[in-house]
Motif scaffolding. Structure first.
Motif, PDB file in Angstrom:
ATOM      1  N   VAL A 172      44.849  39.041  46.210  1.00 18.74           N
ATOM      2  CA  VAL A 172      44.760  39.879  45.009  1.00 18.74           C
ATOM      3  C   VAL A 172      46.147  40.168  44.459  1.00 18.74           C
ATOM      4  O   VAL A 172      46.375  40.128  43.238  1.00 18.74           O
ATOM      5  CB  VAL A 172      44.006  41.185  45.328  1.00 18.74           C
ATOM      6  CG1 VAL A 172      44.090  42.156  44.155  1.00 18.74           C
ATOM      7  CG2 VAL A 172      42.543  40.896  45.668  1.00 18.74           C
ATOM      8  N   ARG A 173      47.078  40.432  45.352  1.00 20.63           N
ATOM      9  CA  ARG A 173      48.450  40.738  44.928  1.00 20.63           C
ATOM     10  C   ARG A 173      49.060  39.590  44.136  1.00 20.63           C
ATOM     11  O   ARG A 173      49.806  39.820  43.185  1.00 20.63           O
ATOM     12  CB  ARG A 173      49.295  41.047  46.169  1.00 20.63           C
ATOM     13  CG  ARG A 173      50.780  41.241  45.897  1.00 20.63           C
ATOM     14  CD  ARG A 173      51.506  41.540  47.192  1.00 20.63           C
ATOM     15  NE  ARG A 173      52.950  41.463  47.038  1.00 20.63           N
ATOM     16  CZ  ARG A 173      53.808  41.587  48.047  1.00 20.63           C
ATOM     17  NH1 ARG A 173      53.362  41.806  49.285  1.00 20.63           N
ATOM     18  NH2 ARG A 173      55.103  41.496  47.833  1.00 20.63           N
ATOM     19  N   PHE A 174      48.736  38.346  44.508  1.00 20.74           N
ATOM     20  CA  PHE A 174      49.351  37.187  43.873  1.00 20.74           C
ATOM     21  C   PHE A 174      48.415  36.480  42.886  1.00 20.74           C
ATOM     22  O   PHE A 174      48.676  35.340  42.499  1.00 20.74           O
ATOM     23  CB  PHE A 174      49.809  36.184  44.942  1.00 20.74           C
ATOM     24  CG  PHE A 174      51.082  36.575  45.642  1.00 20.74           C
ATOM     25  CD1 PHE A 174      52.308  36.172  45.147  1.00 20.74           C
ATOM     26  CD2 PHE A 174      51.040  37.365  46.778  1.00 20.74           C
ATOM     27  CE1 PHE A 174      53.489  36.529  45.790  1.00 20.74           C
ATOM     28  CE2 PHE A 174      52.211  37.738  47.428  1.00 20.74           C
ATOM     29  CZ  PHE A 174      53.444  37.326  46.932  1.00 20.74           C
ATOM     30  N   LYS A 175      47.348  37.145  42.469  1.00 16.31           N
ATOM     31  CA  LYS A 175      46.377  36.447  41.626  1.00 16.31           C
ATOM     32  C   LYS A 175      46.967  36.034  40.279  1.00 16.31           C
ATOM     33  O   LYS A 175      46.513  35.046  39.682  1.00 16.31           O
ATOM     34  CB  LYS A 175      45.120  37.294  41.421  1.00 16.31           C
ATOM     35  CG  LYS A 175      45.290  38.501  40.533  1.00 16.31           C
ATOM     36  CD  LYS A 175      43.942  39.185  40.320  1.00 16.31           C
ATOM     37  CE  LYS A 175      44.065  40.357  39.366  1.00 16.31           C
ATOM     38  NZ  LYS A 175      42.759  41.013  39.123  1.00 16.31           N
ATOM     39  N   ILE A 202      37.267  43.435  49.114  1.00 18.56           N
ATOM     40  CA  ILE A 202      38.630  43.595  48.594  1.00 18.56           C
ATOM     41  C   ILE A 202      38.924  42.512  47.567  1.00 18.56           C
ATOM     42  O   ILE A 202      39.470  42.783  46.489  1.00 18.56           O
ATOM     43  CB  ILE A 202      39.648  43.534  49.758  1.00 18.56           C
ATOM     44  CG1 ILE A 202      39.500  44.759  50.656  1.00 18.56           C
ATOM     45  CG2 ILE A 202      41.077  43.425  49.215  1.00 18.56           C
ATOM     46  CD1 ILE A 202      40.253  44.648  51.969  1.00 18.56           C
ATOM     47  N   ALA A 203      38.561  41.275  47.893  1.00 22.28           N
ATOM     48  CA  ALA A 203      38.824  40.160  46.979  1.00 22.28           C
ATOM     49  C   ALA A 203      38.033  40.297  45.684  1.00 22.28           C
ATOM     50  O   ALA A 203      38.574  40.126  44.583  1.00 22.28           O
ATOM     51  CB  ALA A 203      38.490  38.841  47.672  1.00 22.28           C
ATOM     52  N   ARG A 204      36.743  40.620  45.794  1.00 21.64           N
ATOM     53  CA  ARG A 204      35.919  40.749  44.596  1.00 21.64           C
ATOM     54  C   ARG A 204      36.390  41.904  43.728  1.00 21.64           C
ATOM     55  O   ARG A 204      36.465  41.791  42.495  1.00 21.64           O
ATOM     56  CB  ARG A 204      34.442  40.940  44.974  1.00 21.64           C
ATOM     57  CG  ARG A 204      33.792  39.730  45.610  1.00 21.64           C
ATOM     58  CD  ARG A 204      32.261  39.893  45.640  1.00 21.64           C
ATOM     59  NE  ARG A 204      31.863  41.225  46.058  1.00 21.64           N
ATOM     60  CZ  ARG A 204      31.693  41.611  47.321  1.00 21.64           C
ATOM     61  NH1 ARG A 204      31.907  40.752  48.299  1.00 21.64           N
ATOM     62  NH2 ARG A 204      31.311  42.855  47.609  1.00 21.64           N
ATOM     63  N   ASP A 205      36.701  43.029  44.359  1.00 25.47           N
ATOM     64  CA  ASP A 205      37.181  44.185  43.594  1.00 25.47           C
ATOM     65  C   ASP A 205      38.497  43.869  42.890  1.00 25.47           C
ATOM     66  O   ASP A 205      38.809  44.463  41.841  1.00 25.47           O
ATOM     67  CB  ASP A 205      37.368  45.390  44.518  1.00 25.47           C
ATOM     68  CG  ASP A 205      36.046  45.955  45.027  1.00 25.47           C
ATOM     69  OD1 ASP A 205      34.992  45.593  44.464  1.00 25.47           O
ATOM     70  OD2 ASP A 205      36.072  46.748  45.991  1.00 25.47           O
TER      71      ASP A 205
END
Length: 357
Positions: A172-175, A202-205
């Motif tokens: 998520v940080r590097f999306k 976490i990924a979906r959110d």
């Protein structure tokens, strides 16, 4: 060093059929190390003094059968040995650039490559530096080849679920640097999908697609677990959903794309021969599919060869192949303008006269 085998059996144009290498398509199921050219593996092994077993250094892809734990262990051992030859940033850059070149040659217009950065962290300075090296290589390959490439960060279901949560947060940080999804790989017969539900939340959110593996080595229940416990938007493989008509209807109703890798399914012994892969069952049920090459290094065939296999062994017409390509494009995390352009080019491929007509 000369490349001993090409890693693929490229489909050859035949009279009165269109060349599947020219069919625009998206590639949604390709693993990082497994995308390597066999000749590149030989050169890197020579560079680092790694002794490869005959299964990786011979003139043919290795013979594999992973339907039991011993066979899967052998497959993973070969994969890990190949990965051990990727030690420097320039090795990573070469791998991604060559994977993109192979995809462009096969008509790919969009590539989503899957990687577990923890596997490369010990040699690349840690987890975050490893991911940065990978993302830099992806950006460079996109510039060099013109092929848009995105990344799915994959957790390993053989490791602790807390490790998966760390990876999900990192993804998520590097999306904004090209990460579009979060996956779960390795032997789906081990552990439970629900153990990784927090990581996937976490990924979906964080705006990432949930794309775990399921329905390859395990049956329909593993696909159902991906849907129920991980809220999958796509399923890696998913082909064994064909054994459950109600599950097929659910996938079709929700339009959850299954990333079907027919050559891989045969190479690993999930099905005995190409004609046994239940592609028609999924097709007839209305389940969207995105054909993928999985691990060309170990299975010996790349993207276009999957379309050729479907044509030869399942009787898919060019009209149907074009629809399969459309399904792959619809299943990718592609922006709307790019998606429309690729779909228009698929229509143009189908409108062109076939070779020899």
């Amino acid at each position: 060093m000369q490349q001993q085998f090409s890693g693929e059996r490229p489909p050859q144009p035949r009279a009165h059929v269109r060349d599947v290498r020219q069919l625009p398509k998206a590639h949604l199921h390709l693993h990082f190390t497994g995308s390597m050219r066999p000749g590149t593996l030989l050169e890197l092994a020579d560079k680092y003094g790694v002794h490869l077993p005959p299964a990786l250094s011979g003139a043919e892809p290795p013979r594999l059968r992973a339907t039991d734990e011993r066979g899967w262990f052998r497959f993973q051992r070969l994969y890990d040995m190949a990965r051990s030859c990727l030690r420097e940033p320039e090795d990573i850059q070469r791998l991604v650039r060559e994977a993109a070149e192979e995809d462009v040659r096969d008509g790919s217009r969009w590539l989503e490559i899957q990687v577990d950065p923890t596997s490369y962290a010990p040699r690349l300075g840690g987890l975050i530096p490893a991911l940065e090296v990978i993302l830099d290589a992806v950006a460079a390959a996109t510039r060099d080849t013109g092929l848009p490439i995105r990344v799915l960060v994959a957790a390993n279901r053989m490791k602790h679920p807390l490790d998966a949560r760390t990876l999900a947060r990192l993804a998520v940080r590097f999306k904004d640097r090209g990460i579009v999804g979060f996956g779960l790989s390795n032997d789906e017969r081990r552990g439970f999908a629900r153990d990784f539900d927090r990581a996937f939340a976490i990924a979906r959110d964080g705006g990432l697609l949930a794309a775990p593996h399921g329905g390859e080595l395990s049956g329909p229940s593993s696909v159902r677990d991906c849907l129920d416990d991980l809220h999958a938007g796509r399923v890696g493989h998913g082909v064994r959903a064909a054994e459950d008509p109600r599950l097929l209807a659910r996938l079709a109703d929700a339009q959850v794309t299954c990333e079907v890798c027919p050559a891989s399914n045969v190479a690993l012994g999930v099905y005995e021969k190409p004609a046994d892969v239940p592609l028609r069952t999924l097709w007839d049920a209305g389940v969207p599919m995105a054909l993928g090459a999985d691990d060309p290094l170990l299975f010996g065939s790349r993207l276009a060869a999957q379309y050729e296999l479907v044509r030869e062994h399942h009787g898919f017409t060019d009209v149907e192949l074009a629809e399969l390509a459309r399904q792959s494009v619809r299943g990718g995390r592609i922006d709307e303008a790019e998606r429309k352009a690729i779909l228009a080019d698929i229509d143009a491929w189908l409108a062109a006269e076939p070779a020899g007509s």
